[in-house]
Scaffold this active site. Structure first.
Site, short mmCIF file in Angstrom:
data_model
loop_
_atom_site.label_atom_id
_atom_site.label_comp_id
_atom_site.label_asym_id
_atom_site.label_seq_id
_atom_site.Cartn_x
_atom_site.Cartn_y
_atom_site.Cartn_z
N TYR A 19 41.72 39.33 -21.68
CA TYR A 19 41.92 38.86 -20.31
C TYR A 19 43.15 37.97 -20.18
O TYR A 19 43.39 37.10 -21.01
CB TYR A 19 40.71 38.06 -19.84
CG TYR A 19 39.48 38.88 -19.57
CD1 TYR A 19 39.51 39.95 -18.67
CD2 TYR A 19 38.29 38.58 -20.20
CE1 TYR A 19 38.37 40.69 -18.42
CE2 TYR A 19 37.14 39.31 -19.95
CZ TYR A 19 37.18 40.37 -19.06
OH TYR A 19 36.06 41.09 -18.81
N LYS A 25 15.76 16.98 -30.80
CA LYS A 25 15.90 17.39 -29.40
C LYS A 25 16.83 18.60 -29.30
O LYS A 25 17.56 18.91 -30.27
CB LYS A 25 16.46 16.22 -28.58
CG LYS A 25 17.84 15.74 -29.02
CD LYS A 25 18.23 14.42 -28.36
CE LYS A 25 19.59 13.94 -28.87
NZ LYS A 25 19.90 12.58 -28.37
#
Ligand SMILES: *Cc1c(COP(=O)(O)O)cnc(C)c1O
Length: 401
Positions: free
Chosen positions: A287, A47
């Site tokens: 940042y 999956k």
């Protein structure tokens, strides 16, 4: 693995980032798990695009290694395997949406069911196509996510048994704490196994014996030999990761008893430095200007960010990368597309240098397990986070047919 893999597989214009998927390691892991599980069958859980490794190549390699079943979460994922020409049985791990049943039947997927409306929908779709569809009935024994409660299992199986287009293929359940090592976890998991055994007996008494019973995920496959039953559903172990750090010794013992070698990592994650600059002590890259450099340092920019699967908190959690065969800390906050790496006084770092985020470099290693520990999560999430902008480079042969 210390050699940079062939970036020849990437176009020269591409951003220099890639994840290498070693199908020979995947085949090896499948054969190890098949041996550990034997005589139970191995279902390879692919999956979420094979836990980010690439569903179809992983599925083929797992089948080559000894898996006989595949499992996915969604109908689309099952259809993708069929479109890739894969003919092995594919189990859908939850009951598909009712309108999807014709597609399930048309692609010969094996749906899990646990509601009477689900049984009716897949029965109608089978009758309309004139085929018989195998269905697996899921019992909820304590996970409380999906599945029929114990008292309803007999009714769901009876509905399957009385539907002409359906065949009752298996009874199954799922464990929430098979990776736990506390006494509570052990008692809970054993209680679930006992419930499953009770359901089997009740179905036998009602003349509907399950042809197959399955329960184990990777964690249970290693830690609970009694849970292997007729089939094990392994995901994370297939990708070379022992399910939880605390289980390492349990796994080592289980593999030893089965005469099986250790699991091997399948995925490694790479990039190249795009810029290097010398910064003064106390400069604060990236940042937020969150952290002053402890000394005058060479800082390297690497073109991978949180959009690619390096979470922002990898910086505050003290995450590292390998560069020049050494672990290097990040010099500031992870940005969407890039990270900055503190290379200290190392003048040898230059543009184009190979960076390893997961894998080995000159004898140093950084594993997916370590990423998971650093980030306070599990390896499953680390793999699934690696973004679509990171090309997967398949090595190790096979898996392409
Ligand atoms: C994902 C999943 C698995 C595989 O779990 P791993 O921990 O990766 O082995 C098995 N069974 C079900 C129902 C699942 O959803």
């Amino acid at each position: 693995m210390s050699d940079p893999p062939r970036t020849g597989a990437l176009p020269a214009s591409a951003r220099p980032v890639w994840a290498e998927v070693d199908l020979s390691a995947l085949r090896h892991n499948a054969s190890v798990l098949a041996r550990l599980a034997s005589p139970a069958a191995l279902c390879a859980v692919v999956k979420a695009d094979g836990y980010g490794h690439g569903a179809a190549p992983v599925a083929r390699a797992a089948l080559e290694g000894g898996a006989t079943w595949l499992a996915v979460a969604t109908v689309d994922e099952g259809v993708e395997l069929r479109d890739a020409g894969i003919t092995a049985p594919v189990l859908l791990l939850s009951e598909p949406p009712l309108p999807a049943m014709p597609e399930v039947v048309a692609h010969r997927l094996t749906p899990t069911v646990y509601t009477k409306s689900g049984v009716r929908a897949v029965s109608d779709a089978s009758a309309a196509s004139g085929v018989v569809t195998d269905v697996h009935v899921k019992a909820n024994t304590g996970m409380h996510r999906v599945g029929a409660d114990g008292a309803d299992v007999l009714g769901v199986v009876s509905a399957v048994a009385s539907s002409p287009g359906l065949r009752f293929g298996a009874l199954w359940t799922h464990f929430p704490v098979a990776d736990g090592v506390s006494e509570d976890d052990r008692l809970f998991t054993e209680g679930q196994l006992a419930q499953l055994a009770g359901l089997r007996v009740a179905l036998e008494a009602a003349g509907m014996p399950p042809p197959m019973v399955h329960a184990a995920n990777s964690a249970a496959t290693g830690a609970y030999p009694g849970s292997r039953l007729d089939m094990v559903r392994c995901g994370i172990a297939l990708y070379g990761v022992v399910p939880a750090p605390a289980m390492r010794s349990v796994w080592a013992r289980a593999l030893d008893e089965a005469g099986a070698p250790a699991l091997r990592p399948v995925l490694s994650w790479h990039a190249r430095v795009t810029l290097v600059r010398l910064l003064d002590e106390a400069e604060r890259p990236s940042y937020g200007r969150l952290a002053p450099l402890p000394a005058r340092s060479w800082v390297a920019t690497v073109p991978l960010g949180y959009a690619d699967g390096v979470p922002r908190r990898y910086f505050s959690a003290g995450g590292t990368v390998l560069l020049g065969g050494t672990r290097r800390p990040l010099a500031g906050m992870v940005t969407m597309d890039q990270i900055v790496v503190d290379c200290g006084v190392d003048e040898g770092v230059s543009v184009g240098d190979h960076v390893v985020l997961i894998g080995e470099q000159d004898g140093a290693s950084l594993t997916t397990e370590e990423w998971a520990e650093t980030l306070g999560t599990i390896a499953h999430e680390v793999f699934c986070a690696i973004g679509r902008r990171v090309p997967r480079v398949i090595v190790g042969g096979g898996g392409n047919r």
